[in-house]
Design a protein around this motif. Sequence first.
Motif, PDB file in Angstrom:
ATOM      1  N   ARG A  33       0.727  -1.313   0.140  1.00  0.00           N
ATOM      2  CA  ARG A  33       0.088   0.008  -0.078  1.00  0.00           C
ATOM      3  C   ARG A  33       0.967   1.365   0.014  1.00  0.00           C
ATOM      4  O   ARG A  33       2.053   1.140   0.542  1.00  0.00           O
ATOM      5  CB  ARG A  33      -0.773   0.076   1.302  1.00  0.00           C
ATOM      6  N   LYS A  34       0.600   2.157  -0.651  1.00  0.00           N
ATOM      7  CA  LYS A  34       1.134   3.525  -0.756  1.00  0.00           C
ATOM      8  C   LYS A  34       0.052   4.658  -0.565  1.00  0.00           C
ATOM      9  O   LYS A  34      -0.686   4.701  -1.399  1.00  0.00           O
ATOM     10  CB  LYS A  34       1.805   3.751  -1.929  1.00  0.00           C
ATOM     11  N   SER A  35       0.094   5.333   0.548  1.00  0.00           N
ATOM     12  CA  SER A  35      -0.689   6.508   0.977  1.00  0.00           C
ATOM     13  C   SER A  35      -0.792   7.429  -0.090  1.00  0.00           C
ATOM     14  O   SER A  35       0.195   8.023  -0.646  1.00  0.00           O
ATOM     15  CB  SER A  35      -0.600   7.139   2.003  1.00  0.00           C
ATOM     16  N   SER A  37      -1.656   7.307  -3.366  1.00  0.00           N
ATOM     17  CA  SER A  37      -1.314   6.783  -4.731  1.00  0.00           C
ATOM     18  C   SER A  37      -1.952   5.378  -4.795  1.00  0.00           C
ATOM     19  O   SER A  37      -2.188   4.747  -3.805  1.00  0.00           O
ATOM     20  CB  SER A  37      -0.078   7.014  -5.221  1.00  0.00           C
ATOM     21  N   PRO A  39      -1.235   1.291  -5.395  1.00  0.00           N
ATOM     22  CA  PRO A  39      -0.386   0.442  -4.557  1.00  0.00           C
ATOM     23  C   PRO A  39       1.001   0.055  -5.637  1.00  0.00           C
ATOM     24  O   PRO A  39       0.952   0.203  -6.617  1.00  0.00           O
ATOM     25  CB  PRO A  39      -0.749  -0.791  -4.488  1.00  0.00           C
ATOM     26  N   VAL A  40       2.254  -0.385  -5.026  1.00  0.00           N
ATOM     27  CA  VAL A  40       3.483  -0.610  -5.504  1.00  0.00           C
ATOM     28  C   VAL A  40       3.435  -2.058  -5.635  1.00  0.00           C
ATOM     29  O   VAL A  40       3.591  -2.731  -4.711  1.00  0.00           O
ATOM     30  CB  VAL A  40       4.322   0.036  -5.196  1.00  0.00           C
ATOM     31  N   GLU A  76       9.940   0.724   2.891  1.00  0.00           N
ATOM     32  CA  GLU A  76       8.622   0.841   3.027  1.00  0.00           C
ATOM     33  C   GLU A  76       8.703   1.419   4.617  1.00  0.00           C
ATOM     34  O   GLU A  76       9.153   0.728   5.477  1.00  0.00           O
ATOM     35  CB  GLU A  76       7.880  -0.254   2.803  1.00  0.00           C
ATOM     36  N   ARG A  78       5.897   2.204   7.381  1.00  0.00           N
ATOM     37  CA  ARG A  78       4.506   2.143   7.810  1.00  0.00           C
ATOM     38  C   ARG A  78       4.340   2.947   9.254  1.00  0.00           C
ATOM     39  O   ARG A  78       4.946   2.807  10.029  1.00  0.00           O
ATOM     40  CB  ARG A  78       3.967   0.808   8.098  1.00  0.00           C
ATOM     41  N   GLN A  89      -0.477   5.585   7.618  1.00  0.00           N
ATOM     42  CA  GLN A  89       0.163   5.883   6.381  1.00  0.00           C
ATOM     43  C   GLN A  89       1.144   5.037   5.919  1.00  0.00           C
ATOM     44  O   GLN A  89       1.689   4.257   6.787  1.00  0.00           O
ATOM     45  CB  GLN A  89       0.843   7.279   6.623  1.00  0.00           C
ATOM     46  N   PHE A  90       1.397   4.771   4.764  1.00  0.00           N
ATOM     47  CA  PHE A  90       2.446   3.895   3.881  1.00  0.00           C
ATOM     48  C   PHE A  90       3.128   4.651   3.116  1.00  0.00           C
ATOM     49  O   PHE A  90       2.687   5.217   2.054  1.00  0.00           O
ATOM     50  CB  PHE A  90       1.516   2.701   3.550  1.00  0.00           C
ATOM     51  N   HIS A  91       4.540   4.811   3.200  1.00  0.00           N
ATOM     52  CA  HIS A  91       5.366   5.335   2.367  1.00  0.00           C
ATOM     53  C   HIS A  91       6.177   4.336   1.861  1.00  0.00           C
ATOM     54  O   HIS A  91       6.745   3.461   2.389  1.00  0.00           O
ATOM     55  CB  HIS A  91       6.226   6.617   3.137  1.00  0.00           C
ATOM     56  N   VAL A  92       6.345   4.398   0.475  1.00  0.00           N
ATOM     57  CA  VAL A  92       7.410   3.602  -0.217  1.00  0.00           C
ATOM     58  C   VAL A  92       8.229   4.232  -1.167  1.00  0.00           C
ATOM     59  O   VAL A  92       7.657   5.336  -1.865  1.00  0.00           O
ATOM     60  CB  VAL A  92       6.363   2.534  -1.195  1.00  0.00           C
TER      61      VAL A  92
END
Length: 162
Positions: A33-35, A37, A39-40, A76, A78, A89-92
């Motif tokens: 998951r990517k907050s 946007s 998903p990767v 990633e 989280r 939030q999920f940052h990738v």
Amino acid sequence: MNVMHVLESAIDRPVVETRPAARMVSSGLITLRKSGSRPVSFSGRHLAFFNGYRAGTPLWHELNLYQTDDGRFVGEIRVYTKAEGSSDQFHVLVGDGLEEVLSFFEGYAPKRDVMADFDIFDPELAPAELMVQAAALKYRIAETENQYRAVLSGFLKDLNNG
């Protein structure tokens, strides 16, 4: 804290997740998951994991490192929160090299994850009350930054000891 020895095969270890955010399919496809946007997704493997959850903490971070089948690295971060009205939030970051992803982890600003729990424009709040609320917010920001740095330190130590 939940800790995985880095560079250990994801198949050889039990899956320990606080909440489902990454989905591994038997073909090696990983979807994160990517907050804000889409998903990767990529084919690869999970290399490292460190979770900063502590009982009673209102906010914590989890770091994950992956390597794609084509040799790139994926970092990633989280951010889990128990605060009312807030969402996880999920940052990738997909990087060409490990250094790029490590810089992503090291350059992350966890103070952005702390939400103010008061309205600065509330006409009912006296200036003294605003000062107390601001001081409490400043304390929570400092605590969140310290917690993230401890998680990052543990993650990098485990990665180095791999």
